[in-house]
Design a protein around this motif. Structure first.
Motif, mmCIF file in Angstrom:
data_model
loop_
_atom_site.group_PDB
_atom_site.id
_atom_site.type_symbol
_atom_site.label_atom_id
_atom_site.label_comp_id
_atom_site.label_asym_id
_atom_site.label_seq_id
_atom_site.Cartn_x
_atom_site.Cartn_y
_atom_site.Cartn_z
ATOM 1 N N LEU A 45 0.831 -1.203 0.000
ATOM 2 C CA LEU A 45 0.000 0.000 0.000
ATOM 3 C C LEU A 45 0.864 1.251 0.000
ATOM 4 O O LEU A 45 1.751 1.399 0.847
ATOM 5 N N GLU A 46 0.601 2.137 -0.947
ATOM 6 C CA GLU A 46 1.204 3.474 -0.951
ATOM 7 C C GLU A 46 0.174 4.383 -0.293
ATOM 8 O O GLU A 46 -0.758 4.868 -0.931
ATOM 9 N N GLU A 47 0.339 4.599 1.012
ATOM 10 C CA GLU A 47 -0.674 5.289 1.815
ATOM 11 C C GLU A 47 -0.959 6.704 1.325
ATOM 12 O O GLU A 47 -2.101 7.167 1.359
ATOM 13 N N SER A 48 0.047 7.395 0.842
ATOM 14 C CA SER A 48 -0.153 8.776 0.394
ATOM 15 C C SER A 48 -1.059 8.860 -0.834
ATOM 16 O O SER A 48 -1.668 9.899 -1.086
ATOM 17 N N ASN A 49 -1.170 7.783 -1.612
ATOM 18 C CA ASN A 49 -2.032 7.789 -2.796
ATOM 19 C C ASN A 49 -3.466 7.382 -2.487
ATOM 20 O O ASN A 49 -4.350 7.587 -3.310
ATOM 21 N N CYS A 50 -3.706 6.780 -1.332
ATOM 22 C CA CYS A 50 -5.040 6.269 -1.004
ATOM 23 C C CYS A 50 -5.955 7.420 -0.603
ATOM 24 O O CYS A 50 -5.639 8.211 0.286
ATOM 25 N N THR A 51 -7.112 7.500 -1.256
ATOM 26 C CA THR A 51 -8.086 8.549 -0.959
ATOM 27 C C THR A 51 -9.288 8.010 -0.199
ATOM 28 O O THR A 51 -10.279 8.703 -0.059
ATOM 29 N N ASP A 111 -3.630 4.419 -7.940
ATOM 30 C CA ASP A 111 -2.346 3.699 -7.840
ATOM 31 C C ASP A 111 -1.843 3.659 -6.402
ATOM 32 O O ASP A 111 -0.714 4.049 -6.107
ATOM 33 N N ALA A 112 -2.679 3.145 -5.510
ATOM 34 C CA ALA A 112 -2.293 3.017 -4.112
ATOM 35 C C ALA A 112 -1.912 1.586 -3.757
ATOM 36 O O ALA A 112 -1.242 1.362 -2.761
ATOM 37 N N LEU A 113 -2.307 0.609 -4.565
ATOM 38 C CA LEU A 113 -2.025 -0.798 -4.280
ATOM 39 C C LEU A 113 -1.155 -1.397 -5.383
ATOM 40 O O LEU A 113 -1.371 -1.134 -6.568
ATOM 41 N N PHE A 114 -0.174 -2.216 -4.969
ATOM 42 C CA PHE A 114 0.769 -2.825 -5.900
ATOM 43 C C PHE A 114 1.095 -4.239 -5.440
ATOM 44 O O PHE A 114 0.963 -4.568 -4.265
ATOM 45 N N TRP A 115 1.569 -5.060 -6.384
ATOM 46 C CA TRP A 115 2.101 -6.370 -6.037
ATOM 47 C C TRP A 115 3.569 -6.209 -5.657
ATOM 48 O O TRP A 115 4.349 -5.628 -6.405
ATOM 49 N N VAL A 143 8.530 -3.205 -4.268
ATOM 50 C CA VAL A 143 7.767 -3.201 -5.514
ATOM 51 C C VAL A 143 8.718 -2.870 -6.658
ATOM 52 O O VAL A 143 9.463 -1.891 -6.584
ATOM 53 N N PRO A 144 8.735 -3.681 -7.730
ATOM 54 C CA PRO A 144 9.658 -3.396 -8.829
ATOM 55 C C PRO A 144 9.316 -2.077 -9.512
ATOM 56 O O PRO A 144 8.147 -1.712 -9.623
ATOM 57 N N PRO A 145 10.322 -1.350 -9.958
ATOM 58 C CA PRO A 145 10.086 -0.044 -10.595
ATOM 59 C C PRO A 145 9.162 -0.123 -11.810
ATOM 60 O O PRO A 145 8.424 0.812 -12.079
ATOM 61 N N SER A 146 9.173 -1.235 -12.520
ATOM 62 C CA SER A 146 8.319 -1.342 -13.707
ATOM 63 C C SER A 146 6.845 -1.440 -13.343
ATOM 64 O O SER A 146 5.982 -1.183 -14.173
ATOM 65 N N ALA A 147 6.522 -1.788 -12.094
ATOM 66 C CA ALA A 147 5.127 -1.873 -11.664
ATOM 67 C C ALA A 147 4.600 -0.524 -11.198
ATOM 68 O O ALA A 147 3.394 -0.311 -11.143
ATOM 69 N N LEU A 148 5.504 0.382 -10.864
ATOM 70 C CA LEU A 148 5.093 1.694 -10.385
ATOM 71 C C LEU A 148 4.639 2.561 -11.556
ATOM 72 O O LEU A 148 5.136 2.410 -12.675
ATOM 73 N N PRO A 149 3.708 3.469 -11.311
ATOM 74 C CA PRO A 149 3.283 4.348 -12.414
ATOM 75 C C PRO A 149 4.422 5.264 -12.818
ATOM 76 O O PRO A 149 5.275 5.619 -12.009
ATOM 77 N N GLU A 150 4.407 5.643 -14.081
ATOM 78 C CA GLU A 150 5.452 6.539 -14.582
ATOM 79 C C GLU A 150 5.300 7.905 -13.937
ATOM 80 O O GLU A 150 4.191 8.400 -13.729
ATOM 81 N N ALA A 151 6.421 8.512 -13.608
ATOM 82 C CA ALA A 151 6.392 9.855 -13.021
ATOM 83 C C ALA A 151 5.927 10.854 -14.068
ATOM 84 O O ALA A 151 6.287 10.758 -15.244
ATOM 85 N N GLU A 152 5.131 11.802 -13.629
ATOM 86 C CA GLU A 152 4.655 12.823 -14.563
ATOM 87 C C GLU A 152 5.814 13.759 -14.900
ATOM 88 O O GLU A 152 6.587 14.148 -14.021
#
Length: 157
Positions: A45-51, A111-115, A143-152
């Protein structure tokens, strides 16, 4: 038409081929296996992204996600009135119920949850498989970098 005993002969032949091969044994605790990059291990969980939108909890077929939140008023510069935002109080996943289908990760619009590829989180007591937002956040480091969303991209101006 098959000859009598041909099934027995073919079964013995398969056994002989297998018995002649050398065993492949993984020495797991000493040598951890190299998993493919997109392996499903545990939900991070990426807590800062969870709304606290609750989509993951509503879509979970096992009802193993528990979310509590409250609203806070935030002053925004230049806004006519204060804004209300949800603040996450509790985000728990009961891994004793989870079937690792990934629906929660797929439906999360923020994008708050990842494998995370961690798989060695067994517990001696089933009650210890309830993991809170702090523990789920610790797995974000794996979490592998390829699973993370691309930075804007930042403004070039």
């Amino acid at each position: 038409m098959r000859l009598p005993g041909s099934g027995l002969v073919s079964g013995l032949a398969a056994t002989a081929r297998t018995a002649a091969r050398r065993a492949v044994t993984s020495q797991y605790p000493e040598h951890e296996p190299e998993l493919p990059e997109r392996s499903r291990g545990v939900i991070a969980l990426e807590e800062s992204n969870c709304t606290s939108c609750m989509l993951c909890a509503r879509e979970c077929p096992d009802w193993c996600i528990h979310i509590d939140s409250h609203k806070e008023t935030v002053e925004v510069e230049g806004a006519a009135r204060p804004r209300q935002v949800n603040v996450l109080d509790r985000f728990d996943i009961d891994f004793s119920l989870c079937m690792y289908c990934g629906i929660c990760i797929d439906v999360c619009p923020f994008d708050a949850l990842f494998w995370a590829p961690d798989f060695a989180y067994a517990e001696g007591d089933i009650r210890d498989l309830l993991h809170g937002k702090e523990h789920l956040g610790e797995w974000m480091a794996n979490v592998p970098p390829s699973a993370l969303p691309e930075a804007e991209p930042e403004d070039a101006g």
